[in-house]
Write an enzyme that holds these catalytic residues in place. Sequence first.
Site, PDB file in Angstrom:
ATOM      1  CG  HIS A   1      -9.211  -0.802  10.345  1.00  0.00           C
ATOM      2  ND1 HIS A   1      -8.334  -0.336  11.227  1.00  0.00           N
ATOM      3  CD2 HIS A   1      -8.437  -0.343   9.233  1.00  0.00           C
ATOM      4  CE1 HIS A   1      -7.005   0.250  10.881  1.00  0.00           C
ATOM      5  NE2 HIS A   1      -7.253   0.100   9.645  1.00  0.00           N
TER       6      HIS A   1
ATOM      7  CE  LYS B   1       3.802   1.505  10.074  1.00  0.00           C
ATOM      8  NZ  LYS B   1       2.888   1.465   8.896  1.00  0.00           N
TER       9      LYS B   1
ATOM     10  NE  ARG C   1      -7.863   6.936   5.112  1.00  0.00           N
ATOM     11  CZ  ARG C   1      -6.620   6.584   5.823  1.00  0.00           C
ATOM     12  NH1 ARG C   1      -6.780   6.646   7.197  1.00  0.00           N
ATOM     13  NH2 ARG C   1      -5.555   6.547   5.320  1.00  0.00           N
TER      14      ARG C   1
ATOM     15  CB  SER D   1      -3.494   2.744  13.022  1.00  0.00           C
ATOM     16  OG  SER D   1      -4.654   1.712  12.376  1.00  0.00           O
TER      17      SER D   1
HETATM   18  O1  PNS Z   1      -2.754  -0.819   6.885  1.00  0.00           O
HETATM   19  P1  PNS Z   1      -1.740  -0.614   5.801  1.00  0.00           P
HETATM   20  O2  PNS Z   1      -0.364  -0.512   6.489  1.00  0.00           O
HETATM   21  O3  PNS Z   1      -2.088   0.467   4.739  1.00  0.00           O
HETATM   22  O4  PNS Z   1      -1.578  -2.045   4.913  1.00  0.00           O
HETATM   23  C1  PNS Z   1      -0.575  -2.309   3.917  1.00  0.00           C
HETATM   24  C2  PNS Z   1      -0.626  -3.592   3.347  1.00  0.00           C
HETATM   25  C3  PNS Z   1      -0.344  -4.646   4.492  1.00  0.00           C
HETATM   26  C4  PNS Z   1      -2.058  -3.953   2.810  1.00  0.00           C
HETATM   27  C5  PNS Z   1       0.656  -3.930   2.399  1.00  0.00           C
HETATM   28  O5  PNS Z   1       1.850  -3.214   3.109  1.00  0.00           O
HETATM   29  C6  PNS Z   1       0.961  -5.220   2.056  1.00  0.00           C
HETATM   30  O6  PNS Z   1       0.230  -5.931   1.375  1.00  0.00           O
HETATM   31  N1  PNS Z   1       1.936  -5.695   2.504  1.00  0.00           N
HETATM   32  C7  PNS Z   1       2.622  -6.990   2.192  1.00  0.00           C
HETATM   33  C8  PNS Z   1       3.757  -7.108   1.177  1.00  0.00           C
HETATM   34  C9  PNS Z   1       3.328  -7.014  -0.273  1.00  0.00           C
HETATM   35  O7  PNS Z   1       2.749  -7.912  -0.776  1.00  0.00           O
HETATM   36  N2  PNS Z   1       3.752  -5.999  -0.980  1.00  0.00           N
HETATM   37  C10 PNS Z   1       3.610  -5.904  -2.690  1.00  0.00           C
HETATM   38  C11 PNS Z   1       2.346  -5.293  -2.589  1.00  0.00           C
HETATM   39  S1  PNS Z   1       2.689  -3.379  -2.833  1.00  0.00           S
END
Ligand code: PNS
Length: 160
Positions: free
Chosen positions: A19, A43, A92, A130
């Site tokens: 990150h 989770k 990645r 993570s």
């Molecule tokens: O680190 P991660 O878990 O891959 O991040 C995922 C994240 C936070 C970017 C994604 O889950 C998110 O944007 N969640 C907010 C809800 C949202 O906007 N959902 C619609 C887009 S698919």
Amino acid sequence: MKSVVAIYPGSFDPVTNGHLDLIERGAKLFDRLIVGVLRNLDKAPLFTPDERVEMLHEVTRPWPNVEVDVFGGLLVDFAQRRSATVILRGIRAISDYEYELQMAMMNRKLEPNLETVFMMPAVAYSYLSSRVVREVAQLGGAVQGLVPPAVELRLRAKVF
Ligand code: PNS
């Protein structure tokens, strides 16, 4: 002059060196980079939102144009509130692509003016997540070099 604000969203449970690599790249490319920490994860997280934000504050100190914020609800709404026009995401390996494409396309459907920009972290971090860091730490393995030292300390305190 136009100033470009980008959001780098994620769970950051916890922030890893992968990150940080992306934050460093993003800080060079954009005028302001807001690291957006998703508050409620599906989770159960290892670290609370406050802890995840605190760790990010500590490790992003070197970059004056980087800030940390927490959000709930839709990412596009958070981006609008923060006047961001770009979402930064890391890719990645090819296995990340399908999920990232789906998310980028959904965000574009919700807000066509918001662009998703993908960047690749250094190849040394291409296997890092993570989830694997949490698992290794919880099973007593060494995470040195995978997370910043401040995060390593917190992981140790959390799992022992
Ligand atoms: O680190 P991660 O878990 O891959 O991040 C995922 C994240 C936070 C970017 C994604 O889950 C998110 O944007 N969640 C907010 C809800 C949202 O906007 N959902 C619609 C887009 S698919």
